[in-house]
Motif scaffolding. Structure first.
Motif, short mmCIF file in Angstrom:
data_model
loop_
_atom_site.label_atom_id
_atom_site.label_comp_id
_atom_site.label_asym_id
_atom_site.label_seq_id
_atom_site.Cartn_x
_atom_site.Cartn_y
_atom_site.Cartn_z
N THR A 22 44.04 49.52 36.97
CA THR A 22 43.96 48.05 37.61
C THR A 22 42.77 47.37 36.77
O THR A 22 42.62 46.02 36.75
N LEU A 23 41.93 48.07 36.36
CA LEU A 23 40.58 47.49 35.76
C LEU A 23 41.29 46.54 34.46
O LEU A 23 40.31 45.61 34.18
N LEU A 24 42.22 46.49 34.05
CA LEU A 24 42.79 45.79 32.84
C LEU A 24 43.15 44.50 33.12
O LEU A 24 43.54 43.97 32.26
N ALA A 54 41.44 41.91 31.18
CA ALA A 54 41.06 42.86 29.93
C ALA A 54 40.16 41.98 28.88
O ALA A 54 39.52 42.43 28.27
#
Lengths: 212, 1042
Positions: A179-181, A184
């Motif tokens: 999910t961090l992306l 991005a």
């Protein structure tokens, strides 16, 4: 604006934007008109936030700094592409901005990152978005080498079909895995801290509103 | 013997030619050996004994002419042997005081006649004949020029085959052998001789200090010097005591006995008179036996010490070794010496090698008046680069600075001190300090290394977008692999990752924690994270509003807090409270699904919290902190869930904590047992193991044992016994069964479930942890007749007896108990006897551990009771009775009570009673009489009553003042003590003097009350005693009036 009109507008917008309740919509409308300024209301002309005003809000309220990303966010809000965010766009945009589901956010972010709107994020677009992300080291022969490498790394991570560019499918798969992306290529959503502050400020004390 | 005489014997300082032998234990030992050799010579080698020496051995004897008997012609001032050589010269010629002897035969005779003067004569002979070998065999065999001998002998053999030469060579060989024997023998003496020196004593004390402190697991409560001043020679004793070889005085407070004031002197370690009233001074007088070192001393004095010492034994030895490295130990010297000696028949001895050993022996303490500051500034400066270690080092500073060559090693031992101070260890795993190996620069580095290095560069130099990309990309490496873990560290990635945790960027924190969570599985990385100060930051993150961050931080803490120092840091930064509050989330049942990147489910948060607490709960102080933070009710609530992921850490935490009394009470109060029992039937082996383990810990308490039964926990336990593949679980399950079977009702249940048969089957081929528990359980079961029969019928006795030869103390205590319980059955006793079990039990009386001794002595009682021909059996153990009697000198109450019980049984046989009387059982028993311990009182009284039945023992007890204290026993509250005492008094009252003593001590009134007791035996004994006293009174009256 009279109360009846406001009531109607609120009802419509509450229906369209599923993430806010009536009270919240009301607050946002009120905020919108506060920001735009009561005086500018005239018949026939569209009223709304122009690019600069909107960017200012993004910068001051949500702490965004990247000009290009802010432009793209404005585009994202300004659905009808008329150069200013009207009250409907404002409430709908914030609905996604603040409360959107992962799917909605992915769609929104992809649109933000897809600079030319061709449905793909190309290497060039990535380079464009990431070019300020690394500290320039004067010692290096090619100052852009780091950025190029970073693009390659991103591509390696996200380009599942190995076609050298990111389709929405690539992007979606990558984000679902990590999910961090989601953001991005630059922050295009409010960071949690400013989001909380914003909500706390705007949606505060329902009694104030009832008095109106 | 030439070599020994020249090199090893301690000649006095005078010149070589006229030297006299010093009277030292070593010399004495050498002479004794020589005498033994000479005396036996005539019988062993009759032919060689007739050989006539090349030159006579001459010396001045103090032997009187009258000592010469048959075989000698004695005149007024001379004596000569009838035995003559070829030329008619006598082989022994004495012209007072000069004596000449020319054969081994005569030497033997002479020594025989010298009787008590042997030693003196031998000494005189050796002093006068510095090279006896040359005189005996001729100068070519002169040992002073060792190297030529072999050649000379060979030459001779080649030259001719004269029979005399043959004998000569044989003799040369014999003497050579004697020489070797002497060297070896004296070596033993040298090693015994090694005296304590300040360095080794200080080392011991320093080490013990590290293992001391509060808590059950430490070896001592405290140990400290009485003086802070240290003289330059390392001593702390005042100079006028240093002259006596005393080095320092230590105040030791063991867990189980009074504080001891101990003197460490060159001769050894002993108890002194303790602090005198004016505080500063010490009563230097020796008050006890001398022990060879501090550890031996304390092992003997404190049972708790020896018990905990054995737990720490490995640690302790390791550290001792570590600390010994700089100055080589005497052991190694001894090895060198040994080697030198074994080599000596091939090559001449290097003189300096021997001297090396000698120097050590000769090293004496020089009294010193130079006060030495505790911190040596000069040394300190020289080791400036170890600043960090020093800061933490505290007391061992001085040592740190003396050997800058090993900073790494020292740093570790220093860390250890800290860790040990506050923490006990209920954990065995994970604490080893793995050597901190960094990858060699420019060695073959894997490609990952360079890629990771590049990513770390972007982490350092990128904005948050680039950082997130780099973090995500880093996660694509196999972070479970050590190369990657170490690569991240070696390129400076750890610092950056920890730095990121301090930023405001939630995404960066999440990304960083995700990586830290993975790589912190590596023990080295854990240490690095702690060293870089990562833990306090993570603890702070636990307060974050973002649940996913909390989860990740808690999980990472769970990984990092696998070693003591880390756990301490977590506690000190308030982490325990925060972790406990994570557990509180789980009770909102209705919860939205994960709505954003930053959210996680409450259950997940609680699970991560429990994981971290599990790791932390391995330290005692943390257990306490968890309880104080209100963790127990929360854990109890979580225990009601059905997620295995959640249950394992929760039960794991409870199991760790259940070692604390307060927890066990809370566990009972919070109705946790019910859920533990329920989870025993889970599918998950790990969960079963932890549940069983928790029950094992809690079931010390009777109510808990009943609860386990009431909630139906015994059946699943019994059925888990059948699965023996998972040894950890088996150990936990058998442990739980052991503790549960302390309650009789539970044993009945276990019998129903056929658990006893299964347990017997587990007596072979199991690891020790399992065996200890299995045997413990059987020992408890054996208290009942039916179970003893079952065990015998299943063939359990043989494996039990076989286990008596083990070395594990816990196991031995349990095995002796079980065997003892079995021995109450005459049929089982026969089997035990046949397997020689009694002898094995008896030999366990020599075990150094007091618990084993006591347990073995208890077990012997039923054996003696039930064996056929018990008296004969007991007598057949050579030295056995003496051993038992000597155990009465122990200062462990349990040992004393058990030995008294054993003596009671032994004394039932008249012959044996006579033997133990000869060994002085009466004074030893009498000495014990002034005790307050009811158990000991009871068995002591029984033993005294039994021992009265022989000779004048009754009188002897009176003489040793055993009677008056016995009378006081009647005031005890224990009827068992009353009965035994009344019987003893009855026996003693057969002697008139004893009656008087009893009367004087007010026995009659006390006994009169006992006559009214419902206990018949007590009644009878009390009445009998009174009647004896009365009869005496009547007799005196009668005597007065007639």
């Amino acid at each position: 604006m009279n109360r009846k009109k406001l009531q109607k507008l609120t009802d419509t917008l509450t229906k369209n934007c599923k993430h806010f309740n009536t009270f919240e919509v009301n607050c946002l409308i009120k905020l919108f008109y506060n920001l735009v300024g009561e005086g500018v209301e005239r018949q026939g002309t569209t009223i709304g936030l122009d690019r600069n005003a909107f960017r200012n809000i993004l910068h001051v309220t949500f702490g965004m700094t990247d000009d290009m990303i802010m432009d793209r966010v404005f585009r994202g809000f300004d659905k009808d592409n008329d150069g200013c965010v009207n009250v409907t766009e404002w409430v709908c945009g914030l609905s996604l901005f603040l409360r959107g589901s992962l799917e909605e956010k992915m769609k929104y972010c992809f649109e933000v990152f897809d600079l030319n709107g061709d449905g793909f994020i190309s290497k060039e677009e990535m380079f464009h978005m990431l070019k300020n992300s690394l500290l320039k080291q004067p010692s290096e022969e090619d100052p852009d080498e780091g950025i190029k490498d970073l693009v390659e790394i991103t591509l390696k991570k996200m380009d599942y079909d190995h076609d050298g560019k990111l389709s929405f499918a690539d992007y979606e798969q990558a984000v679902r895995e990590e999910t961090l992306l989601l953001e991005a290529f630059g922050p295009c959503l409010p960071d949690p801290k400013s989001q909380m502050e914003f909500e706390a400020q705007v949606f505060k004390d329902p009694h104030d509103f009832n008095d109106m | 013997m030439g070599l020994t005489l020249t090199k090893l014997a301690q000649w006095s300082a005078a010149g070589y030619d006229t030297g006299t032998l010093e009277i030292t234990p070593l010399n004495e030992a050498i002479l004794q050996e020589i005498i033994m050799f000479m005396e036996g010579f005539i019988y062993k080698y009759p032919k060689e004994a007739k050989y006539v020496f090349v030159e006579p051995l001459e010396w001045e004897t103090s032997l009187e002419l009258s000592a010469f008997e048959s075989g000698y012609v004695v005149s007024e001032t001379t004596a000569k042997s009838e035995e003559v050589d070829e030329n008619g010269e006598p082989l022994l010629f004495l012209s007072v005081p000069q004596i000449k002897i020319r054969s081994f035969g005569q030497l033997s005779h002479f020594l025989f006649m010298a009787k008590d003067e042997k030693l003196k004569e031998a000494q005189a002979c050796i002093e006068a004949n510095r090279d006896p070998v040359a005189k005996i065999l001729g100068s070519e065999y002169n040992t002073m020029q060792e190297d030529s001998t072999a050649f000379n002998i060979l030459d001779k053999i080649n030259e001719d085959d004269d029979p005399e030469i043959g004998i000569k060579i044989k003799l040369a060989m014999l003497l050579k052998q004697l020489d070797l024997h002497l060297l070896n023998h004296s070596l033993k003496h040298i090693s015994l001789e090694i005296r304590l020196n300040p360095v080794s004593v200080n080392k011991d004390i320093e080490l013990l200090k590290r293992f001391s402190g509060k808590g059950e697991q430490t070896v001592l409560e405290s140990i400290e010097y009485t003086s802070d001043y240290e003289f330059s020679n390392g001593c702390r004793a005042p100079p006028w005591r240093q002259i006596r070889g005393e080095m320092c005085y230590v105040l030791v407070k063991p867990h189980d006995i009074e504080a001891l004031c101990i003197t460490c002197s060159a001769e050894g370690v002993f108890l002194n008179g303790g602090k005198t009233d004016d505080e500063a001074d010490i009563d230097y007088e020796r008050k006890g036996e001398i022990y060879k070192d501090l550890v031996t001393f304390l092992t003997e004095k404190s049972a708790k010490f020896s018990e905990n010492m054995s737990k720490h034994a490995i640690d302790f030895k390791e550290q001792q070794k570590e600390m010994d490295q700089p100055g080589e130990t005497s052991k190694e010297e001894a090895d060198t010496l040994q080697k030198a000696i074994t080599d000596s028949d091939k090559k001449p001895l290097e003189k300096n090698q021997i001297n090396f050993g000698k120097n050590q022996m000769a090293k004496r303490l020089e009294p010193s008046l130079n006060w030495k500051a505790t911190v040596d500034f000069k040394d300190r400066k020289s080791s400036g680069k170890d600043g960090q270690e020093e800061k933490r080092g505290g007391k061992v500073e001085g040592r740190t600075s003396t050997s800058p060559g090993r900073p790494q090693l020292l740093r570790k031992s220093v860390e250890r001190i800290e860790e040990i101070v506050s923490d006990s260890s209920s954990e065995s795993e994970e604490d080893e300090e793995t050597p901190d190996h960094r990858q060699e620069a420019n060695a073959d580095l894997p490609s990952e290394y360079w890629q990771i290095q590049k990513l770390v560069k972007y982490l350092k130099g990128g904005n948050q977008t680039a950082t997130v990309i780099a973090l995500c990309s880093m996660r694509d490496f196999n972070l479970a692999q050590e190369t990657c873990q170490l690569a991240i560290r070696d390129v400076g990635g750890l610092e950056v990752l920890i730095n990121l945790l301090e930023t405001d960027e939630v995404k960066c924190k999440i990304g960083s924690l995700k990586i830290l969570k993975e790589i912190s599985h590596n023990p080295q990385i854990r240490r690095n994270i702690v060293d870089l100060g990562g833990l306090p930051i993570m603890v702070n993150i636990l307060d974050s509003p973002h649940k996913s961050l909390k989860c990740l931080a808690a999980e990472t803490i769970a990984n990092v807090a696998k070693f003591k120092r880390a756990r301490q840091v977590v506690r000190k930064h308030g982490g325990i409270t925060k972790l406990v509050s994570l557990l509180d989330c789980a009770h909102h049942s209705a919860e939205p699904a994960q709505s954003s990147l930053y959210d996680a489910r409450d259950v997940e948060v609680a699970r991560c919290g429990a994981l971290a607490l599990w790791s932390c709960s391995k330290s005692n102080a943390n257990k306490e902190a968890i309880r104080k933070a209100g963790g127990i009710p929360l854990l109890a609530r979580l225990l009601k869930t059905s997620h295995e992921d959640m249950l394992i850490p929760v039960v794991g935490t409870l199991q760790e904590c259940a070692s604390e009394e307060s927890y066990r009470a809370a566990i009972k109060a919070e109705r946790i047992i019910e859920n533990l029992v329920k989870n025993l039937s889970s599918e998950n082996e790990q969960l079963q193991e932890h549940c069983a383990m928790a029950i094992y810990q809690c079931a010390e308490d009777e109510e808990t044992r009943d609860l386990v039964r009431l909630h139906g926990g015994l059946k699943p336990l019994a059925s888990l016994l059948n699965n023996t593949d998972n040894k950890e679980r088996l150990a936990a399950v058998t442990g739980a069964i052991w503790k549960c079977s302390i309650s009789k009702e539970n044993v009945t249940k276990f019998r129903e479930y056929k658990a006893i048969e299964t347990l017997v089957g587990l007596l072979t081929d199991q690891p020790e942890e399992v065996l200890v528990n299995v045997v413990g359980a059987l020992g408890e079961c054996c208290q009942e007749y039916e179970n003893r029969v079952i065990i015998r019928k299943c063939g359990g006795i043989q494996p039990l007896v076989n286990l008596l030869v083990g070395i594990n103390q816990a196991l031995l205590v349990n095995v002796t108990k079980a065997v003892g319980a079995c021995a109450t059955e005459p049929e089982s006793m026969m089997i035990i006897d046949r397997l020689d079990g009694v002898r094995l039990l008896w030999s366990l009386l020599k075990n150094p551990h007091p618990d084993v001794k006591a347990s073995a002595a208890w077990a012997l009682c039923p054996c003696i009771q039930n064996a056929k021909d018990a008296g004969e059996m007991v007598r057949s153990f050579v030295g056995g009775l003496e051993l038992v009697v000597n155990l009465l000198k122990s200062d462990n109450k349990e040992v004393l009570a058990s030995v008294c019980a054993a003596i009671t049984n032994i004394a039932k046989d008249q012959e044996n009673l006579a033997v133990i009387t000869d060994h002085g059982v009466v004074p030893l028993l009498s000495k014990l009489a002034n005790t307050n311990n009811d158990k000991l009182r009871r068995h002591l009284a029984e033993a005294i009553s039994r021992c009265c039945m022989w000779g004048r023992n009754r009188v002897a007890f009176g003489e040793h003042k055993a009677v008056a204290p016995l009378v006081r026993y009647l005031k005890s509250n224990d009827t068992n003590v009353h009965r035994a005492t009344a019987q003893a008094l009855y026996q003693l009252s057969e002697d008139a003097d004893n009656c008087i003593t009893m009367h004087e001590n007010g026995a009659v009134k006390l006994l009169l009350a006992m006559v009214g007791s419902p206990d018949q035996e007590l009644q009878e004994a009390a009445a009998g005693c009174i009647s004896n006293i009365r009869r005496l009174a009547l007799a005196t009256e009668k005597a007065r009036y007639t």
